[in-house]
Design a protein around this motif. Sequence first.
Motif, PDB file in Angstrom:
ATOM      1  N   ALA A 115      82.127  35.810  -9.574  1.00  0.00           N
ATOM      2  CA  ALA A 115      81.376  34.852  -8.759  1.00  0.00           C
ATOM      3  C   ALA A 115      81.888  34.822  -7.322  1.00  0.00           C
ATOM      4  N   VAL A 116      83.199  34.865  -7.151  1.00  0.00           N
ATOM      5  CA  VAL A 116      83.769  34.854  -5.794  1.00  0.00           C
ATOM      6  C   VAL A 116      83.426  36.144  -5.067  1.00  0.00           C
ATOM      7  N   TYR A 117      83.501  37.268  -5.776  1.00  0.00           N
ATOM      8  CA  TYR A 117      83.177  38.555  -5.143  1.00  0.00           C
ATOM      9  C   TYR A 117      81.726  38.597  -4.675  1.00  0.00           C
ATOM     10  N   LEU A 118      80.813  38.041  -5.468  1.00  0.00           N
ATOM     11  CA  LEU A 118      79.394  38.091  -5.132  1.00  0.00           C
ATOM     12  C   LEU A 118      79.063  37.338  -3.848  1.00  0.00           C
ATOM     13  N   MET A 119      79.986  36.499  -3.371  1.00  0.00           N
ATOM     14  CA  MET A 119      79.737  35.768  -2.137  1.00  0.00           C
ATOM     15  C   MET A 119      79.722  36.679  -0.913  1.00  0.00           C
ATOM     16  N   ILE A 120      80.203  37.885  -1.096  1.00  0.00           N
ATOM     17  CA  ILE A 120      80.170  38.833   0.022  1.00  0.00           C
ATOM     18  C   ILE A 120      79.170  39.958  -0.232  1.00  0.00           C
ATOM     19  N   ASN A 121      78.881  40.223  -1.478  1.00  0.00           N
ATOM     20  CA  ASN A 121      77.922  41.254  -1.848  1.00  0.00           C
ATOM     21  C   ASN A 121      77.344  40.917  -3.216  1.00  0.00           C
ATOM     22  N   PRO A 122      76.064  40.533  -3.291  1.00  0.00           N
ATOM     23  CA  PRO A 122      74.997  40.736  -2.301  1.00  0.00           C
ATOM     24  C   PRO A 122      74.677  39.530  -1.417  1.00  0.00           C
ATOM     25  N   ALA A 123      75.502  38.480  -1.420  1.00  0.00           N
ATOM     26  CA  ALA A 123      75.166  37.274  -0.661  1.00  0.00           C
ATOM     27  C   ALA A 123      74.990  37.555   0.832  1.00  0.00           C
ATOM     28  N   LYS A 124      75.639  38.608   1.326  1.00  0.00           N
ATOM     29  CA  LYS A 124      75.531  38.923   2.746  1.00  0.00           C
ATOM     30  C   LYS A 124      74.113  39.339   3.125  1.00  0.00           C
ATOM     31  N   ALA A 125      73.318  39.762   2.149  1.00  0.00           N
ATOM     32  CA  ALA A 125      71.988  40.289   2.450  1.00  0.00           C
ATOM     33  C   ALA A 125      71.078  39.259   3.110  1.00  0.00           C
ATOM     34  N   SER A 126      71.313  37.966   2.857  1.00  0.00           N
ATOM     35  CA  SER A 126      70.508  36.916   3.479  1.00  0.00           C
ATOM     36  C   SER A 126      71.362  35.678   3.657  1.00  0.00           C
ATOM     37  N   TYR A 127      71.277  35.065   4.820  1.00  0.00           N
ATOM     38  CA  TYR A 127      72.060  33.861   5.087  1.00  0.00           C
ATOM     39  C   TYR A 127      71.680  32.725   4.129  1.00  0.00           C
ATOM     40  N   SER A 128      70.495  32.776   3.547  1.00  0.00           N
ATOM     41  CA  SER A 128      70.059  31.714   2.646  1.00  0.00           C
ATOM     42  C   SER A 128      70.745  31.775   1.286  1.00  0.00           C
ATOM     43  N   ILE A 129      71.331  32.919   0.942  1.00  0.00           N
ATOM     44  CA  ILE A 129      71.916  33.077  -0.385  1.00  0.00           C
ATOM     45  C   ILE A 129      73.263  32.369  -0.500  1.00  0.00           C
ATOM     46  N   ALA A 130      74.061  32.357   0.552  1.00  0.00           N
ATOM     47  CA  ALA A 130      75.395  31.742   0.476  1.00  0.00           C
ATOM     48  C   ALA A 130      75.322  30.268   0.059  1.00  0.00           C
ATOM     49  N   PRO A 131      74.548  29.428   0.748  1.00  0.00           N
ATOM     50  CA  PRO A 131      74.480  28.030   0.300  1.00  0.00           C
ATOM     51  C   PRO A 131      73.792  27.883  -1.053  1.00  0.00           C
TER      52      PRO A 131
END
Length: 380
Positions: free
Chosen positions: A153-169
């Motif tokens: 879960a922590v790793y996914l915060m950088i990939n693929p979450a980086k693909a869109s700013y809306s995914i991080a929150p």
Amino acid sequence: MKIAKLAFGLICLAILASNIVTMSRWSEARGVYDDICYLRQAHLFQRLGIGGLNTNAQLDYDHYFEGKLKQIAFAEWQDPLRWPCHNPMPSGKVVMQYPPGTGFLLALFPEGNQVVPLYIVASLIVCSLALAAIAMARTPPAILGAGLFGALAVYLMINPAKASYSIAPTMALCAVAGFLTALWLTGGKRSVLLIALVGLLLGASVNFRLPNALLAAGHAIYLALAFLRTRTLSGFAQGLGFGAAVLVGMAPTLVAQAINAGSPLATTYGSADVVAPAFDLAVLGRYLRDMQFVLIVLAAGSTAWSLRVGEGSVRQVALVVAGNLVVNLGFFLSHPVFTPYYVVPIAMLSLWSVAFAWLMQPEQVVALGRATTSLGVPSR
């Protein structure tokens, strides 16, 4: 077991630290249309306050967005009708298509340094929930599962979450909503306040991505069926509280759509995004080759396992998650457009919910499982 918990906790913190170092090197001018549009929304909030809900292209009289377009060498920067992420409305206005939540969060940070802090805060929330899950684990298998899932879960915060700013929150809200969903169904009396809080969070997630509205589907189906089965005032209150809270959470998007599109229920998206469902083998093939397929398998597999062997609150949470997965996967896998993050929110909400459901089992249930396992007797 304490050593194992400490080890997995340190692994999660190490991944978090590595992510933060990587995030600190990110540029806010990487040439992605979505990025500069979210930054324009943030700029509007910083300049106009609540008036930033109005994304009319005419409000770019300080030429902020034109400057962003020039930075990425966008040839038609002078023509709002050609601006990326913007669409003409029947009223004649040209407005931004995205809901206002991501831009609002970016506006909380100083201009020029907005994206990195947003991702760091969201990552800290996710890592905190991962550490809490590890701390709650009471058996070696539970520690192993919580530790591996927390690291993922922590790793996914950088990939693929980086693909869109809306995914991080969205990822952060899914972690918290998963925890609260399990907490709501754990124990005897189900709190109206808790399910309303879950609804508020899921409704708020719509302000980041409109398809996040589907994240509330499983809870709504479960509450509706529970009320039809019991016909109790408590069941009605829980359903009403959840539904009302969802509407309150997504109120900023409804207001923004009223301002920009003329109606709370009118979309600001163009025809290219509003397409009819259609199963496309090429799109399905891309999911099969993507990291999202792994998450889908994990979410569906853990839910099926929980339905098969889980008892009490575990099984109840699995029923909520199953409904959610059916609705969301049915929508996205029949959507003839692929992105590397479409099904990530539902997969993570499902995994967080199931994980905490297992971890929150009453001590006597865990003890019974240990005893029956040691005797070679199935627990069900």
